[in-house]
Motif scaffolding. Sequence first.
Motif, PDB file in Angstrom:
ATOM      1  N   ILE A   6       8.597  29.235  69.114  1.00  0.00           N
ATOM      2  CA  ILE A   6       9.431  30.308  69.660  1.00  0.00           C
ATOM      3  C   ILE A   6      10.570  30.615  68.701  1.00  0.00           C
ATOM      4  O   ILE A   6      10.873  31.787  68.427  1.00  0.00           O
ATOM      5  N   GLU A   7      11.192  29.578  68.174  1.00  0.00           N
ATOM      6  CA  GLU A   7      12.290  29.769  67.220  1.00  0.00           C
ATOM      7  C   GLU A   7      11.802  30.477  65.951  1.00  0.00           C
ATOM      8  O   GLU A   7      12.468  31.375  65.431  1.00  0.00           O
ATOM      9  N   LYS A   8      10.637  30.077  65.462  1.00  0.00           N
ATOM     10  CA  LYS A   8      10.060  30.735  64.286  1.00  0.00           C
ATOM     11  C   LYS A   8       9.783  32.214  64.571  1.00  0.00           C
ATOM     12  O   LYS A   8      10.047  33.078  63.724  1.00  0.00           O
ATOM     13  N   LEU A   9       9.238  32.484  65.743  1.00  0.00           N
ATOM     14  CA  LEU A   9       8.937  33.878  66.108  1.00  0.00           C
ATOM     15  C   LEU A   9      10.206  34.711  66.225  1.00  0.00           C
ATOM     16  O   LEU A   9      10.235  35.867  65.794  1.00  0.00           O
ATOM     17  N   LYS A  10      11.254  34.123  66.778  1.00  0.00           N
ATOM     18  CA  LYS A  10      12.531  34.833  66.909  1.00  0.00           C
ATOM     19  C   LYS A  10      13.113  35.153  65.537  1.00  0.00           C
ATOM     20  O   LYS A  10      13.589  36.266  65.297  1.00  0.00           O
ATOM     21  N   LYS A  11      13.044  34.180  64.617  1.00  0.00           N
ATOM     22  CA  LYS A  11      13.547  34.413  63.259  1.00  0.00           C
ATOM     23  C   LYS A  11      12.729  35.498  62.562  1.00  0.00           C
ATOM     24  O   LYS A  11      13.273  36.375  61.899  1.00  0.00           O
ATOM     25  N   LYS A  12      11.415  35.430  62.722  1.00  0.00           N
ATOM     26  CA  LYS A  12      10.531  36.417  62.104  1.00  0.00           C
ATOM     27  C   LYS A  12      10.809  37.809  62.652  1.00  0.00           C
ATOM     28  O   LYS A  12      10.893  38.776  61.888  1.00  0.00           O
ATOM     29  N   ASN A  72      -1.368  35.764  72.560  1.00  0.00           N
ATOM     30  CA  ASN A  72      -0.438  36.894  72.587  1.00  0.00           C
ATOM     31  C   ASN A  72       0.551  36.854  71.423  1.00  0.00           C
ATOM     32  O   ASN A  72       1.072  37.892  71.013  1.00  0.00           O
ATOM     33  N   ASN A  73       0.822  35.662  70.910  1.00  0.00           N
ATOM     34  CA  ASN A  73       1.777  35.506  69.813  1.00  0.00           C
ATOM     35  C   ASN A  73       1.098  35.201  68.483  1.00  0.00           C
ATOM     36  O   ASN A  73       1.743  34.768  67.536  1.00  0.00           O
ATOM     37  N   GLN A  74      -0.207  35.426  68.438  1.00  0.00           N
ATOM     38  CA  GLN A  74      -1.009  35.235  67.230  1.00  0.00           C
ATOM     39  C   GLN A  74      -0.873  33.816  66.672  1.00  0.00           C
ATOM     40  O   GLN A  74      -0.709  33.609  65.471  1.00  0.00           O
TER      41      GLN A  74
END
Length: 104
Positions: free
Chosen positions: A94-100, A31-33
Amino acid sequence: MNNKEIEDQIIKNFQQDEQMMILVFAQWCVNNQLNPTELYSRAYPNQAANYALQQGIDLTVPKEESETIADDTLLNVLALYSNEDLAFVVTEEIEKLKKKNSTL
């Protein structure tokens, strides 16, 4: 049920629940690639190929067909099985996805 049958049933239930945890992890990755095998390898670099993980990956569906899996849900499921190393790697992602997503 005798003690052996009870013990066998407990083991079977644990294995089924563990497989569900793996499926939740793999589907969250889809779901988050993200690549579930790569994340798992980062958490457990000395572990050989994981058959249960591959089974979980095989059961995933495309993101468009999946329900959303909340980050906290995944982290709680991992915690239930004392998967702290994998939870740490997931938290980093999760942190990387939030920043992105905040830069979009």
